[in-house]
Write an enzyme that holds these catalytic residues in place. Structure first.
Site, PDB file in Angstrom:
ATOM      1  N   LYS A  75       0.824  -1.214   0.000  1.00 39.29           N
ATOM      2  CA  LYS A  75       0.000   0.000   0.000  1.00 39.29           C
ATOM      3  C   LYS A  75       0.858   1.264   0.000  1.00 39.29           C
ATOM      4  O   LYS A  75       0.572   2.203  -0.725  1.00 39.29           O
ATOM      5  CB  LYS A  75      -0.912  -0.015   1.230  1.00 39.29           C
ATOM      6  CG  LYS A  75      -2.276   0.487   0.929  1.00 39.29           C
ATOM      7  CD  LYS A  75      -3.297   0.110   1.987  1.00 39.29           C
ATOM      8  CE  LYS A  75      -2.749   0.041   3.387  1.00 39.29           C
ATOM      9  NZ  LYS A  75      -3.549   0.760   4.372  1.00 39.29           N
ATOM     10  N   ARG A  90     -12.798   3.734   7.757  1.00 41.52           N
ATOM     11  CA  ARG A  90     -12.600   2.508   8.528  1.00 41.52           C
ATOM     12  C   ARG A  90     -13.943   1.957   9.012  1.00 41.52           C
ATOM     13  O   ARG A  90     -13.970   0.945   9.700  1.00 41.52           O
ATOM     14  CB  ARG A  90     -11.748   2.792   9.777  1.00 41.52           C
ATOM     15  CG  ARG A  90     -10.268   2.944   9.531  1.00 41.52           C
ATOM     16  CD  ARG A  90      -9.517   1.679   9.882  1.00 41.52           C
ATOM     17  NE  ARG A  90      -8.397   1.747  10.792  1.00 41.52           N
ATOM     18  CZ  ARG A  90      -7.213   2.312  10.579  1.00 41.52           C
ATOM     19  NH1 ARG A  90      -6.977   3.014   9.522  1.00 41.52           N
ATOM     20  NH2 ARG A  90      -6.253   2.202  11.466  1.00 41.52           N
ATOM     21  N   ARG A 126      10.522 -10.828   6.529  1.00 34.80           N
ATOM     22  CA  ARG A 126      11.207  -9.565   6.203  1.00 34.80           C
ATOM     23  C   ARG A 126      12.407  -9.300   7.107  1.00 34.80           C
ATOM     24  O   ARG A 126      12.322  -9.377   8.326  1.00 34.80           O
ATOM     25  CB  ARG A 126      10.207  -8.406   6.328  1.00 34.80           C
ATOM     26  CG  ARG A 126      10.819  -7.036   6.081  1.00 34.80           C
ATOM     27  CD  ARG A 126       9.763  -6.004   5.869  1.00 34.80           C
ATOM     28  NE  ARG A 126       8.700  -6.070   6.874  1.00 34.80           N
ATOM     29  CZ  ARG A 126       7.514  -5.526   6.712  1.00 34.80           C
ATOM     30  NH1 ARG A 126       7.217  -4.883   5.606  1.00 34.80           N
ATOM     31  NH2 ARG A 126       6.606  -5.608   7.659  1.00 34.80           N
ATOM     32  N   ARG A 155      12.515  -6.853  12.385  1.00 33.80           N
ATOM     33  CA  ARG A 155      11.725  -6.060  13.342  1.00 33.80           C
ATOM     34  C   ARG A 155      11.026  -6.982  14.318  1.00 33.80           C
ATOM     35  O   ARG A 155      10.462  -7.992  13.904  1.00 33.80           O
ATOM     36  CB  ARG A 155      10.668  -5.243  12.584  1.00 33.80           C
ATOM     37  CG  ARG A 155      11.179  -3.920  12.122  1.00 33.80           C
ATOM     38  CD  ARG A 155      10.130  -3.038  11.477  1.00 33.80           C
ATOM     39  NE  ARG A 155       8.755  -3.483  11.591  1.00 33.80           N
ATOM     40  CZ  ARG A 155       7.790  -3.058  10.778  1.00 33.80           C
ATOM     41  NH1 ARG A 155       8.076  -2.220   9.806  1.00 33.80           N
ATOM     42  NH2 ARG A 155       6.553  -3.462  10.919  1.00 33.80           N
ATOM     43  N   ARG A 169      -2.795  -8.889  13.286  1.00 29.84           N
ATOM     44  CA  ARG A 169      -2.935  -7.691  12.442  1.00 29.84           C
ATOM     45  C   ARG A 169      -3.747  -8.014  11.188  1.00 29.84           C
ATOM     46  O   ARG A 169      -4.584  -7.223  10.768  1.00 29.84           O
ATOM     47  CB  ARG A 169      -1.548  -7.161  12.025  1.00 29.84           C
ATOM     48  CG  ARG A 169      -0.763  -6.509  13.150  1.00 29.84           C
ATOM     49  CD  ARG A 169       0.232  -5.488  12.626  1.00 29.84           C
ATOM     50  NE  ARG A 169       1.271  -6.048  11.780  1.00 29.84           N
ATOM     51  CZ  ARG A 169       2.462  -6.494  12.230  1.00 29.84           C
ATOM     52  NH1 ARG A 169       2.745  -6.443  13.513  1.00 29.84           N
ATOM     53  NH2 ARG A 169       3.356  -6.961  11.391  1.00 29.84           N
TER      54      ARG A 169
HETATM   55  P1  AMP Z   1      -2.996   3.532  11.139  1.00 28.42           P
HETATM   56  O1  AMP Z   1      -1.661   4.180  11.005  1.00 28.42           O
HETATM   57  O2  AMP Z   1      -3.852   3.690   9.919  1.00 28.42           O
HETATM   58  O3  AMP Z   1      -2.926   2.114  11.604  1.00 28.42           O
HETATM   59  O4  AMP Z   1      -3.766   4.324  12.300  1.00 28.42           O
HETATM   60  C1  AMP Z   1      -3.271   4.420  13.610  1.00 28.42           C
HETATM   61  C2  AMP Z   1      -4.402   4.699  14.586  1.00 28.42           C
HETATM   62  O5  AMP Z   1      -5.060   5.921  14.267  1.00 28.42           O
HETATM   63  C3  AMP Z   1      -5.521   3.670  14.603  1.00 28.42           C
HETATM   64  O6  AMP Z   1      -5.219   2.580  15.434  1.00 28.42           O
HETATM   65  C4  AMP Z   1      -6.692   4.475  15.135  1.00 28.42           C
HETATM   66  O7  AMP Z   1      -6.602   4.673  16.532  1.00 28.42           O
HETATM   67  C5  AMP Z   1      -6.471   5.816  14.471  1.00 28.42           C
HETATM   68  N1  AMP Z   1      -7.135   5.886  13.140  1.00 28.42           N
HETATM   69  C6  AMP Z   1      -6.538   5.980  11.923  1.00 28.42           C
HETATM   70  N2  AMP Z   1      -7.439   6.048  10.931  1.00 28.42           N
HETATM   71  C7  AMP Z   1      -8.664   5.992  11.528  1.00 28.42           C
HETATM   72  C8  AMP Z   1     -10.004   6.006  11.044  1.00 28.42           C
HETATM   73  N3  AMP Z   1     -10.288   6.094   9.737  1.00 28.42           N
HETATM   74  N4  AMP Z   1     -11.014   5.936  11.962  1.00 28.42           N
HETATM   75  C9  AMP Z   1     -10.755   5.850  13.270  1.00 28.42           C
HETATM   76  N5  AMP Z   1      -9.519   5.828  13.791  1.00 28.42           N
HETATM   77  C10 AMP Z   1      -8.472   5.882  12.944  1.00 28.42           C
END
Ligand code: AMP
Length: 236
Positions: free
Chosen positions: A16, A91, A130, A178, A190
């Site tokens: 991604k 999300r 990795r 990692r 995950r």
């Molecule tokens: P990410 O880097 O996309 O995994 O986001 C890290 C954290 O940010 C997530 O675990 C959520 O706590 C918050 N977060 C990111 N995107 C969203 C979203 N679209 N809706 C709600 N929380 C989000």
């Protein structure tokens, strides 16, 4: 021309990050990751920013209301006037519905939901295998056997599971794994979380005919070409 509003989805390991960078550079639209936007609020001391940091630490999701507002502010910045690549957003179906309504109010609409399709076992191997060099170059024990040597080394006291040791053949440099990639359980968790949150969204967008699947098992360039074909086809 109508703006390009692209939602990018894919399990970890599907590429991604690199493909978002490709779309950004090729089509000149910013890459908007809500996770990055929230992380960037770390230095802010106002109650909302503090609350968001707390939610992120707990691993929970920020509320739709707050998230949508942060996205709205980002979409209204000048560099986003021609569209954006959305990553990590929406999300939830609530966020998806809000986004569609918001775009409609601006006379725009979602161009596509690009799903980087990767077999889950492949996704697992991409993370679990990795290893990285000091300079940040990434290799995979399952696919780079010509470039690296690797073996599992038993803990002398048999207190811990065997450890993966990998070295770069050309230089003998030790490669680093990692810690979160070393745990099969964490990787599977995950992947599971990804499936749980994205499945309802994929169904939501599928019903609207917006989902385009791209085979993410191919190499980076081939995947980029396929993405380009999809986007150019939709723009005609
Ligand atoms: P990410 O880097 O996309 O995994 O986001 C890290 C954290 O940010 C997530 O675990 C959520 O706590 C918050 N977060 C990111 N995107 C969203 C979203 N679209 N809706 C709600 N929380 C989000």
């Amino acid at each position: 021309m109508a703006g390009l509003y692209i939602i990018l989805m894919g399990v970890q390991g599907a590429g991604k990050g690199v493909q978002a960078a490709f779309i950004r550079d090729h089509y000149g639209i910013p890459h908007v990751s809500t996770g990055d936007l929230f992380r960037a609020m770390k230095t802010r001391t106002d109650p909302l920013a503090q609350q968001i940091q707390e939610i992120m630490r707990s691993g929970k999701l920020v509320s739709d209301e707050v998230t949508n507002e942060v996205v709205r502010e980002r979409l209204e910045q000048d560099d986003a006037s021609g569209g954006v690549i959305l990553d990590g957003y929406p999300r939830s179906p609530g966020q998806a519905a809000w986004l569609e309504q918001y775009l409609q109010s601006r006379g725009e609409k979602l161009t596509t939901v690009l799903l980087l399709d990767l077999d889950l076992y492949q996704a697992f191997r991409r993370a679990f295998g990795r290893v990285t060099s000091i300079s940040g170059e990434s290799y995979n024990i399952y696919t780079a056997s010509d470039a690296i040597d690797w073996q599992y080394v038993d803990d002398p006291d048999k207190q811990y599971p065997p450890r993966l040791e990998a070295t770069l053949k050309a230089t003998g440099e030790k490669l680093i794994r990692r810690p979160d990639d070393a745990s099969a359980h964490a990787i599977i968790k995950r992947i599971d979380t990804y499936l749980e949150t994205t499945q309802p969204l994929i169904e939501y967008f599928e019903a609207k005919g917006l989902v385009k699947r791209v085979d993410a098992s191919k190499d980076i360039e081939a995947v980029s070409r396929e993405i380009e074909q999809v986007i150019d086809g939709l723009r005609k």
